[in-house]
Design a protein around this motif. Structure first.
Motif, PDB file in Angstrom:
ATOM      1  N   GLN A 230      -4.383  -7.215  -6.446  1.00 43.90           N
ATOM      2  CA  GLN A 230      -2.947  -7.440  -6.614  1.00 43.90           C
ATOM      3  C   GLN A 230      -2.576  -8.793  -6.023  1.00 43.90           C
ATOM      4  O   GLN A 230      -1.634  -8.908  -5.245  1.00 43.90           O
ATOM      5  CB  GLN A 230      -2.166  -6.318  -5.906  1.00 43.90           C
ATOM      6  CG  GLN A 230      -2.455  -4.928  -6.447  1.00 43.90           C
ATOM      7  CD  GLN A 230      -1.697  -4.653  -7.733  1.00 43.90           C
ATOM      8  OE1 GLN A 230      -0.478  -4.687  -7.760  1.00 43.90           O
ATOM      9  NE2 GLN A 230      -2.418  -4.399  -8.804  1.00 43.90           N
TER      10      GLN A 230
ATOM     11  N   GLY B 111      -1.518  -1.404 -12.800  1.00 41.21           N
ATOM     12  CA  GLY B 111      -1.299  -1.850 -11.425  1.00 41.21           C
ATOM     13  C   GLY B 111       0.185  -2.070 -11.161  1.00 41.21           C
ATOM     14  O   GLY B 111       0.994  -2.087 -12.092  1.00 41.21           O
TER      15      GLY B 111
ATOM     16  N   LEU C 263       2.308   5.084  -9.465  1.00 37.55           N
ATOM     17  CA  LEU C 263       1.360   4.712 -10.523  1.00 37.55           C
ATOM     18  C   LEU C 263       1.110   5.906 -11.443  1.00 37.55           C
ATOM     19  O   LEU C 263       1.049   5.761 -12.666  1.00 37.55           O
ATOM     20  CB  LEU C 263       0.036   4.234  -9.917  1.00 37.55           C
ATOM     21  CG  LEU C 263       0.066   2.967  -9.058  1.00 37.55           C
ATOM     22  CD1 LEU C 263      -1.357   2.555  -8.683  1.00 37.55           C
ATOM     23  CD2 LEU C 263       0.751   1.818  -9.773  1.00 37.55           C
TER      24      LEU C 263
ATOM     25  N   VAL D  73      -4.776   2.266  -2.786  1.00 40.68           N
ATOM     26  CA  VAL D  73      -3.414   1.745  -2.939  1.00 40.68           C
ATOM     27  C   VAL D  73      -2.802   1.715  -1.534  1.00 40.68           C
ATOM     28  O   VAL D  73      -3.356   2.303  -0.617  1.00 40.68           O
ATOM     29  CB  VAL D  73      -2.544   2.619  -3.887  1.00 40.68           C
ATOM     30  CG1 VAL D  73      -3.041   2.521  -5.323  1.00 40.68           C
ATOM     31  CG2 VAL D  73      -2.510   4.078  -3.441  1.00 40.68           C
TER      32      VAL D  73
ATOM     33  N   THR E 154      -5.648  -1.885 -10.249  1.00 37.56           N
ATOM     34  CA  THR E 154      -4.758  -1.399  -9.189  1.00 37.56           C
ATOM     35  C   THR E 154      -5.100  -1.986  -7.814  1.00 37.56           C
ATOM     36  O   THR E 154      -4.226  -2.128  -6.974  1.00 37.56           O
ATOM     37  CB  THR E 154      -4.814   0.139  -9.115  1.00 37.56           C
ATOM     38  OG1 THR E 154      -6.187   0.550  -9.073  1.00 37.56           O
ATOM     39  CG2 THR E 154      -4.143   0.771 -10.311  1.00 37.56           C
TER      40      THR E 154
END
Ligand SMILES: Cc1ncc(COP(=O)(O)O)c(C=O)c1O
Length: 350
Positions: free
Chosen positions: A236, A216, A83, A74, A233
């Motif tokens: 994106q 996500g 998250l 991330v 996740t």
């Protein structure tokens, strides 16, 4: 070591903690990934990226003691905490128990989602109620820069049936991590702080039983079946994943130049010297100090950070309404940098 980093030689940089600093060689690898992407964007993003990310995740997993499939990249630890917090499906009235030493942005995350209860960490479990759902804490705290006993706290929370979310933004590459053994439900970390990866390289480690509940930030192609918490996740929309792909190079650099013993010793020495000069008591025991140390100022001074930068080109943060000064000691930090800080502070406090 200073020459291996890109930092401005005119600045005494004592704030590695806020955003890290990337070595020249690691940054070159980062730019090489970006150039490779632009040479053939379709081949890179559509065909090569997924296996490259998997390789990077495997290298990170080996470094932090996690199975590759339990980790997702991330942008940063704040995203990871968000998250995790959303995966808990908190309802109005649900409580999340935490310490009074947490990072401001994450406090905001929790405050929006639940009744967020903050207490001194030694008293944490005295405040469990029938509404408590989870425990959230930092592995190393932000403004106070203290190593917290996360192993003990995670064990106790799990024994009480509470979910655990650890904010490890500062722990990666300061502490030898074994995330599988730690057993927290969620562990958010940053590679762009003490591992010195390029900015935007964070991760979230999730125990298998929670992975289906992790959403996500946005819904995109990562939701196409067969989807996983990693695809949901990490995918994106179109983005530059070069910071993630550079994590293995950052790990190699760290292993080659691991200098933590010297850094911790210098940081503790700096803390002693600062407390002596400022005439204030240490805020905690020395064992809780690794490569960052916060010391109390004798009187609040919200302008001190600006004054040190303007007058002495010293970069160091002051927080807690101008009452805490936090020094960071990274591989490029030398005793002469600490002496420059002591000498500047001497003008105000001697
Ligand atoms: C304890 C802690 N958590 C989270 C963060 C946030 O890191 P990021 O902005 O990379 O998400 C910080 C940043 O300093 C921090 O100190």
């Amino acid at each position: 070591m200073k020459e291996l980093f890109l930092l401005d030689p005119e600045v005494t940089f004592l704030n590695h903690g806020s955003f890290g600093a990337t070595p020249r060689a690691v940054f070159e690898r980062y730019q090489a990934w970006q150039r490779e992407l632009e040479r053939e964007p379709v081949d890179f993003i559509a065909r090569r990226l997924a296996p490259l990310l998997e390789e990077a995740r495997a290298a990170l997993g080996a470094f932090v003691g996690a199975r590759t499939d339990d980790l997702t990249f991330v942008q940063n630890a704040t995203t990871g905490v968000n998250l995790a917090a959303r995966a808990l499906d908190l309802e109005p009235g649900d409580q999340v128990l935490s310490t009074d030493l947490e990072y401001g942005a994450c406090v905001m995350t929790w405050t929006r989602l639940c009744d967020f209860v903050t207490v001194p960490y030694p008293e944490l479990f005295e405040h469990v109620t029938d509404r408590t759902r989870a425990v959230f804490l930092s592995h190393i705290t932000s403004e106070t820069a203290l190593l917290l006993p996360v192993e003990e706290i995670v064990r106790e929370a799990r024994a009480r049936g509470l979910a655990t979310i650890v904010d490890g933004a500062h722990a990666v590459a300061q502490v030898d991590l074994d995330l599988d053994a730690l057993g927290a439900d969620f562990y958010a970390g940053n590679c762009h702080k003490w591992l010195s990866a390029p900015k935007g390289a964070g991760f979230l480690h999730v125990r298998p039983e929670w992975q289906d509940r992790v959403d996500g930030v946005i819904t995109s192609w990562g939701y196409a079946e067969p989807a996983s918490f990693i695809s949901r996740t990490e995918r994106q929309g179109t983005r530059d994943s070069s910071a993630y792909l550079t994590v293995p190079a950052a790990i190699d650099f760290f292993r080659e130049h691991d200098d933590r013993e010297r850094c911790v010793a210098l940081c503790r020495e700096a803390r002693r010297d600062l407390c002596e000069l400022l005439g204030t008591e240490p805020i905690a025991s020395e064992e809780q100090v690794l490569q960052m140390a916060s010391v109390r100022l004798p009187r609040p001074d919200a302008d001190l950070n600006r004054w040190l930068f303007d007058e002495h080109r010293i970069e160091i943060p002051v927080s807690h309404d101008g009452t805490l000064l936090r020094i960071s000691v990274a591989p490029y930090t030398e005793r002469t940098d600490v002496d420059r800080l002591l000498s500047a502070l001497g003008e105000l406090y001697a």
